[in-house]
Design a protein around this motif. Structure first.
Motif, PDB file in Angstrom:
ATOM      1  N   ASN A  99      -1.959 -51.104-114.561  1.00  0.00           N
ATOM      2  CA  ASN A  99      -3.392 -51.399-114.677  1.00  0.00           C
ATOM      3  C   ASN A  99      -4.251 -50.440-113.851  1.00  0.00           C
ATOM      4  O   ASN A  99      -5.429 -50.687-113.628  1.00  0.00           O
ATOM      5  CB  ASN A  99      -3.688 -52.845-114.302  1.00  0.00           C
ATOM      6  CG  ASN A  99      -3.506 -53.130-112.819  1.00  0.00           C
ATOM      7  OD1 ASN A  99      -3.100 -52.247-112.060  1.00  0.00           O
ATOM      8  ND2 ASN A  99      -3.790 -54.339-112.413  1.00  0.00           N
ATOM      9  N   SER A 102      -7.423 -49.165-115.641  1.00  0.00           N
ATOM     10  CA  SER A 102      -8.428 -50.211-115.859  1.00  0.00           C
ATOM     11  C   SER A 102      -9.233 -50.472-114.598  1.00  0.00           C
ATOM     12  O   SER A 102     -10.460 -50.587-114.633  1.00  0.00           O
ATOM     13  CB  SER A 102      -7.746 -51.501-116.329  1.00  0.00           C
ATOM     14  OG  SER A 102      -7.125 -51.304-117.575  1.00  0.00           O
ATOM     15  N   GLU A 105     -11.546 -47.393-113.755  1.00  0.00           N
ATOM     16  CA  GLU A 105     -12.738 -47.309-114.606  1.00  0.00           C
ATOM     17  C   GLU A 105     -13.790 -48.325-114.186  1.00  0.00           C
ATOM     18  O   GLU A 105     -14.997 -48.031-114.168  1.00  0.00           O
ATOM     19  CB  GLU A 105     -12.358 -47.525-116.069  1.00  0.00           C
ATOM     20  CG  GLU A 105     -11.633 -46.347-116.697  1.00  0.00           C
ATOM     21  CD  GLU A 105     -11.409 -46.535-118.184  1.00  0.00           C
ATOM     22  OE1 GLU A 105     -11.833 -47.578-118.743  1.00  0.00           O
ATOM     23  OE2 GLU A 105     -10.804 -45.635-118.812  1.00  0.00           O
ATOM     24  N   LEU A 106     -13.358 -49.549-113.845  1.00  0.00           N
ATOM     25  CA  LEU A 106     -14.315 -50.562-113.404  1.00  0.00           C
ATOM     26  C   LEU A 106     -15.034 -50.120-112.141  1.00  0.00           C
ATOM     27  O   LEU A 106     -16.253 -50.247-112.025  1.00  0.00           O
ATOM     28  CB  LEU A 106     -13.601 -51.894-113.165  1.00  0.00           C
ATOM     29  CG  LEU A 106     -14.500 -53.032-112.646  1.00  0.00           C
ATOM     30  CD1 LEU A 106     -15.518 -53.440-113.709  1.00  0.00           C
ATOM     31  CD2 LEU A 106     -13.665 -54.235-112.217  1.00  0.00           C
ATOM     32  N   SER A 287      -7.877 -56.521-115.943  1.00  0.00           N
ATOM     33  CA  SER A 287      -7.874 -57.373-117.135  1.00  0.00           C
ATOM     34  C   SER A 287      -8.492 -56.677-118.334  1.00  0.00           C
ATOM     35  O   SER A 287      -9.620 -56.964-118.737  1.00  0.00           O
ATOM     36  CB  SER A 287      -8.618 -58.687-116.836  1.00  0.00           C
ATOM     37  OG  SER A 287      -7.940 -59.422-115.848  1.00  0.00           O
ATOM     38  N   THR A 288      -7.744 -55.725-118.880  1.00  0.00           N
ATOM     39  CA  THR A 288      -8.089 -55.135-120.174  1.00  0.00           C
ATOM     40  C   THR A 288      -6.904 -55.368-121.098  1.00  0.00           C
ATOM     41  O   THR A 288      -5.779 -55.594-120.640  1.00  0.00           O
ATOM     42  CB  THR A 288      -8.360 -53.624-120.061  1.00  0.00           C
ATOM     43  OG1 THR A 288      -7.169 -52.980-119.591  1.00  0.00           O
ATOM     44  CG2 THR A 288      -9.510 -53.342-119.107  1.00  0.00           C
ATOM     45  N   GLN A 289      -7.144 -55.299-122.369  1.00  0.00           N
ATOM     46  CA  GLN A 289      -6.061 -55.505-123.319  1.00  0.00           C
ATOM     47  C   GLN A 289      -4.958 -54.465-123.109  1.00  0.00           C
ATOM     48  O   GLN A 289      -3.765 -54.778-123.165  1.00  0.00           O
ATOM     49  CB  GLN A 289      -6.599 -55.445-124.754  1.00  0.00           C
ATOM     50  CG  GLN A 289      -7.453 -56.639-125.131  1.00  0.00           C
ATOM     51  CD  GLN A 289      -6.668 -57.936-125.044  1.00  0.00           C
ATOM     52  OE1 GLN A 289      -5.591 -58.073-125.613  1.00  0.00           O
ATOM     53  NE2 GLN A 289      -7.212 -58.906-124.308  1.00  0.00           N
ATOM     54  N   GLU A 290      -5.377 -53.225-122.843  1.00  0.00           N
ATOM     55  CA  GLU A 290      -4.386 -52.168-122.659  1.00  0.00           C
ATOM     56  C   GLU A 290      -3.524 -52.421-121.430  1.00  0.00           C
ATOM     57  O   GLU A 290      -2.289 -52.315-121.477  1.00  0.00           O
ATOM     58  CB  GLU A 290      -5.086 -50.804-122.522  1.00  0.00           C
ATOM     59  CG  GLU A 290      -5.807 -50.335-123.768  1.00  0.00           C
ATOM     60  CD  GLU A 290      -7.257 -50.801-123.827  1.00  0.00           C
ATOM     61  OE1 GLU A 290      -8.007 -50.273-124.659  1.00  0.00           O
ATOM     62  OE2 GLU A 290      -7.638 -51.702-123.039  1.00  0.00           O
ATOM     63  N   SER A 291      -4.180 -52.762-120.309  1.00  0.00           N
ATOM     64  CA  SER A 291      -3.409 -52.928-119.078  1.00  0.00           C
ATOM     65  C   SER A 291      -2.496 -54.143-119.150  1.00  0.00           C
ATOM     66  O   SER A 291      -1.344 -54.100-118.693  1.00  0.00           O
ATOM     67  CB  SER A 291      -4.346 -53.043-117.874  1.00  0.00           C
ATOM     68  OG  SER A 291      -5.063 -54.270-117.888  1.00  0.00           O
ATOM     69  N   GLN A 292      -2.975 -55.240-119.727  1.00  0.00           N
ATOM     70  CA  GLN A 292      -2.143 -56.442-119.792  1.00  0.00           C
ATOM     71  C   GLN A 292      -0.920 -56.229-120.699  1.00  0.00           C
ATOM     72  O   GLN A 292       0.167 -56.713-120.412  1.00  0.00           O
ATOM     73  CB  GLN A 292      -2.970 -57.627-120.271  1.00  0.00           C
ATOM     74  CG  GLN A 292      -4.012 -58.096-119.259  1.00  0.00           C
ATOM     75  CD  GLN A 292      -3.410 -58.372-117.897  1.00  0.00           C
ATOM     76  OE1 GLN A 292      -2.523 -59.208-117.756  1.00  0.00           O
ATOM     77  NE2 GLN A 292      -3.903 -57.683-116.876  1.00  0.00           N
TER      78      GLN A 292
END
Length: 399
Positions: A99, A102, A105-106, A287-292
């Motif tokens: 992650n 993710s 980027e945040l 908590s992004t779709q990619e990281s999860q």
């Protein structure tokens, strides 16, 4: 059959990995469970998967000795008693890389929003006010980003920030290779004095508790911004509140808090709520779709490698033995007290049962040794009982 119990809505990619490896007995729970329900769910668990809200202490490992390994489907592992798990022969795995992007980027997005005063402007426009002014709004280009903790995430934040034109400095308790044009500074105080934006990327624990306190905040440049997407305990929240209200800091963004709500229905209790120059997010850095999806695969693959071959490479608390192709008719996983003669004792016990050792790999960590032995011969219940009964043994399994 190996039973895997997953908590806290772990991504389906984990189940896909288990199924592909032939581990199909998987029980999933959409959230963390209350203590009694957690104990009930652990009764039949061989492998356990959790995220940040499920806490596993030594008492639980004592109560459920059949648990062989724990996967933390996140970066942090402070929700598990790592030493307690080690002493009971339970390796713990996590996802230190999946992650990273993710979170980075945040952090960069929040830095830009706060430099431009977007949270305040957004709130005012929603209220019907058209405050079109450049006062207190700045570009990211040319500003100095100070990163505290230059690990996987901190270094990635620096790389993205440089692409946006920021100057990057960092401070870490260990020597780290700078990426791009990032530059190390020798003390936390020196970093705080130079940075327009300070971003925290340190682990939790006693050593980092409240490292950003009233004194540290006073060392920051007037008008600077603080971002914390690491652990909630590293910032003194009341001191931060006072620095924001006084105008010493121009803004802050927090994704983690000292005490976090246990469910959607429980409100966050924080003095920072309602401040117009503060971004508060509910621990969603990764908590992004990619990281999860990536985390689900990464941790599940580590659990599969351990369950099927005894591999502990990447464990955060356990002697690390990398993947080894199986030889012989059986593989014995023996966890023992790290004492002189332990390996000789193990080999002697196996020889007494007519087992010929084809290959053997040993690693130790603290009080614990871990031996993976490929043998020729029949490994029946009598052999396992002999090995498990010996005083030097912590646990013994066969794969």
């Amino acid at each position: 059959m190996t039973r895997i119990v997953l908590f806290e809505n772990i991504h389906p990619s984990a189940v896909e990995v288990f199924a592909a490896a032939g581990l199909t007995d998987v029980v999933t729970h959409a959230s963390s469970l209350a203590p009694d329900a957690l104990r009930e769910a652990l009764k039949t668990a061989d492998l356990v998967g959790i995220r940040s809200r499920t806490h596993l202490d030594a008492a639980l490992f004592d109560a459920f000795p059949q648990i062989r390994a724990v996967g933390c489907f996140c970066i942090g592992t402070n929700q598990v008693d790592l030493e307690g798990a080690l002493l009971r022969g339970v390796p713990v795995f996590n996802a230190p890389f999946s992650n990273t992007r993710s979170v980075a980027e945040l952090v960069l997005g929040e830095a830009i929003l706060l430099l431009r005063r977007v949270p305040e402007k957004n709130a005012r426009v929603h209220e019907g006010f058209w405050d079109k002014t450049a006062d207190g709004a700045f570009e990211a280009r040319g500003k100095t980003l100070g990163i505290i903790g230059y690990g996987n995430i901190g270094s990635q934040v620096g790389t993205l920030a440089e692409a946006a034109g920021m100057r990057v400095i960092f401070h870490d308790i260990e020597a780290k290779l700078p990426l791009g044009n990032a530059r190390a500074v020798t003390s936390l105080k020196k970093l705080l004095a130079q940075a327009d934006v300070v971003s925290l990327h340190v682990p939790g624990g006693r050593a980092t508790q409240n490292i950003i306190n009233a004194s540290a905040l006073a060392s920051m440049k007037r008008g600077a911004i603080l971002i914390n997407a690491s652990r909630g305990t590293v910032v003194d929240i009341q001191a931060l509140h006072d620095a924001l209200v006084s105008g010493h800091l121009s803004g802050a963004a927090l994704d983690v808090f000292p005490t976090e709500p246990k469910s959607v229905a429980e409100p966050l209790d924080s003095p920072l709520r309602g401040l117009p120059n503060v971004i508060l997010t509910p621990h969603i850095g990764g908590s992004t779709q990619e990281s999860q999806e990536n985390i689900g695969r990464e941790v599940a693959e580590k659990l599969v490698s351990f369950a099927l071959g005894g591999t502990t490479k990447g464990s955060v608390n356990f002697p690390e033995i990398p993947y080894q192709a199986a030889e012989g008719t059986a593989r014995i996983l023996h966890v023992h007290r790290n004492e002189p003669g332990a390996l000789g004792t193990l080999s002697s016990l196996m020889a007494q049962h007519g087992l010929n050792i084809i290959s053997q790999h040993l690693q130790t960590r603290g009080q614990i040794g871990y031996a993976v032995s490929d043998v020729d011969g029949e490994v029946g219940d009598d052999v396992l009982q002999t090995l498990r009964a010996h005083p030097i043994t912590v646990r013994c399994d066969i794969v």
